[in-house]
Design a protein around this motif. Structure first.
Motif, PDB file in Angstrom:
ATOM      1  N   GLY A 297       0.828  -1.197   0.000  1.00 44.05           N
ATOM      2  CA  GLY A 297       0.000   0.000   0.000  1.00 44.05           C
ATOM      3  C   GLY A 297       0.860   1.244   0.000  1.00 44.05           C
ATOM      4  O   GLY A 297       1.980   1.240   0.524  1.00 44.05           O
ATOM      5  N   LEU A 298       0.355   2.314  -0.608  1.00 43.78           N
ATOM      6  CA  LEU A 298       1.105   3.563  -0.737  1.00 43.78           C
ATOM      7  C   LEU A 298       0.313   4.736  -0.167  1.00 43.78           C
ATOM      8  O   LEU A 298      -0.900   4.828  -0.375  1.00 43.78           O
ATOM      9  N   MET A 299       1.017   5.632   0.507  1.00 40.74           N
ATOM     10  CA  MET A 299       0.395   6.863   0.980  1.00 40.74           C
ATOM     11  C   MET A 299       1.395   7.996   0.773  1.00 40.74           C
ATOM     12  O   MET A 299       2.511   7.947   1.300  1.00 40.74           O
ATOM     13  N   PHE A 300       1.006   9.011  -0.001  1.00 36.24           N
ATOM     14  CA  PHE A 300       1.919  10.082  -0.369  1.00 36.24           C
ATOM     15  C   PHE A 300       1.684  11.328   0.478  1.00 36.24           C
ATOM     16  O   PHE A 300       0.636  11.499   1.106  1.00 36.24           O
ATOM     17  N   GLN A 301       2.658  12.229   0.443  1.00 35.59           N
ATOM     18  CA  GLN A 301       2.594  13.412   1.295  1.00 35.59           C
ATOM     19  C   GLN A 301       1.492  14.385   0.887  1.00 35.59           C
ATOM     20  O   GLN A 301       0.991  15.144   1.712  1.00 35.59           O
ATOM     21  N   ASP A 302       1.070  14.370  -0.373  1.00 36.11           N
ATOM     22  CA  ASP A 302       0.018  15.295  -0.805  1.00 36.11           C
ATOM     23  C   ASP A 302      -1.374  14.654  -0.754  1.00 36.11           C
ATOM     24  O   ASP A 302      -2.348  15.212  -1.258  1.00 36.11           O
TER      25      ASP A 302
END
Length: 361
Positions: free
Chosen positions: A95-100
């Motif tokens: 899973g991925l979670m980005f700063q924006d």
């Protein structure tokens, strides 16, 4: 390709993520140099370092968004990126979670969270999205749109979307950098609670040492693409392996010194040299917070003059000049510990608080 057969871990089962001698770069410049590191099941690993240290590149390699120039990436001992294999992101159980946050503005919160659940029926997607939102404290928000939410709420939606598929590994790139400083502590605490509950293996990229120390089971400190030191927050803070590591976790005073016959003359008196050093040039580091300030001379103290003091609410920052040698020293003390108007004080540093490193050429 059958992920279960490859033993990458079933949905909701934490997996071991291992970087083996990873090397990567752009053009003719390497930005990651021979990094070997393991993220353990159900634990939080923070990749920590200044801008340009290679931490985000490592995260992108783990996600399958970059192909390393050298080395291997393994999930549960299965090579997913390297000389013999490359699995695309959607086949890694990551899973991925980005700063924006990367929320779709035209979609409802519920639709955003359900976006990656295409393998489920519509009813199951809605149920999973609702469960994930409830987990992050946003039950009933399914029908709202991102622009209707605060920054902290958007961050929690992004977290819900990342955990909804129950990934075995969750990668987070500077997830709190866009938040107001007053929100960060609470949002970080809430996020850590959710991560512990999911049991996923978590890798977080951050440049904030306080954030890393507050969230990580293990910290990997990087500089110029190289792994400088790994360990728990306590290990890295109390036993830094270099001046860089010491200075990254706290503000320090630096001094040059020479070891002779196992002893070192420091600005705070004669001390023992490190066990592995009997002679040679050293760099000393003393944290601002490790300098004790008194108004009465005592054995082992050294006199100093107060040059400047700044009130910071719960603490005060002092700039001092040592009377012997004239070196300038910075100290941090509790607010109210030193009466106003005092210009001459006496400093003391316990022996273990003077960190000593062999001087680098």
């Amino acid at each position: 390709m059958n992920l279960q057969a490859l033993n990458l871990g079933a949905s909701g089962t934490a997996a071991r993520l291992r970087f083996e001698h990873i090397r990567h770069g752009y053009g003719g410049r390497d930005v990651v140099r021979d990094v070997s590191l393991t993220a353990f099941p159900g634990r939080v690993l923070c990749l920590l370092g200044p801008s340009g240290s290679g931490k985000s590149t490592l995260l992108r390699i783990a996600a399958g968004l970059e192909v390393p120039r050298g080395g291997r990436l393994l999930i549960n001992d299965v090579e997913v990126s390297g000389p013999h294999a490359f699995l695309p992101p959607e086949q890694r159980g990551v899973g991925l979670m980005f700063q924006d946050f990367a929320l779709f503005p035209h979609m409802t919160v519920g639709a955003n969270v359900a976006f990656g659940l295409t393998h489920l029926s519509k009813a199951s997607r809605q149920a999973a999205a609702g469960e994930a939102l409830a987990r992050v404290g946003l039950a009933g928000y399914e029908g709202k749109y991102p622009h209707m939410l605060s920054g902290g709420e958007q961050q929690r939606v992004a977290l819900a979307r990342a955990v909804a598929p129950k990934p075995s590994v969750l990668l987070m790139d500077e997830p709190f950098s866009g938040l107001d400083s007053r929100l960060k502590d609470q949002v970080r605490a809430d996020t850590l609670s959710v991560l512990r509950e999911t049991g996923a293996t978590v890798v977080i990229v951050t440049h904030d040492p306080e954030e890393a120390m507050g969230m990580a089971d293990q910290i990997a400190l990087l500089k110029d693409g190289e792994l400088v030191q790994t360990g728990s927050a306590r290990d890295l803070f109390l036993h830094p392996g270099s001046v860089f590591a010491a200075s990254f976790f706290s503000e320090i005073n630096r001094f040059e010194a020479v070891a002779r016959n196992g002893l070192v003359e420091t600005p705070f008196g004669t001390r023992r040299a490190p066990e592995n050093v009997t002679a040679g040039e050293l760099t000393l580091a003393v944290r601002f917070s490790d300098i004790r300030v008194a108004t009465v001379e005592q054995p082992g103290t050294v006199p100093a003059s107060v040059i400047d003091r700044r009130y910071l609410g719960t603490s005060e920052h002092l700039t001092l000049a040592l009377e012997e040698g004239g070196a300038t020293v910075e100290a941090s003390i509790g607010a109210g510990m030193l009466a106003e108007g005092i210009s001459r004080v006496f400093l003391f540093v316990v022996e273990d608080a003077i960190l000593m490193f062999e001087k680098q050429p």
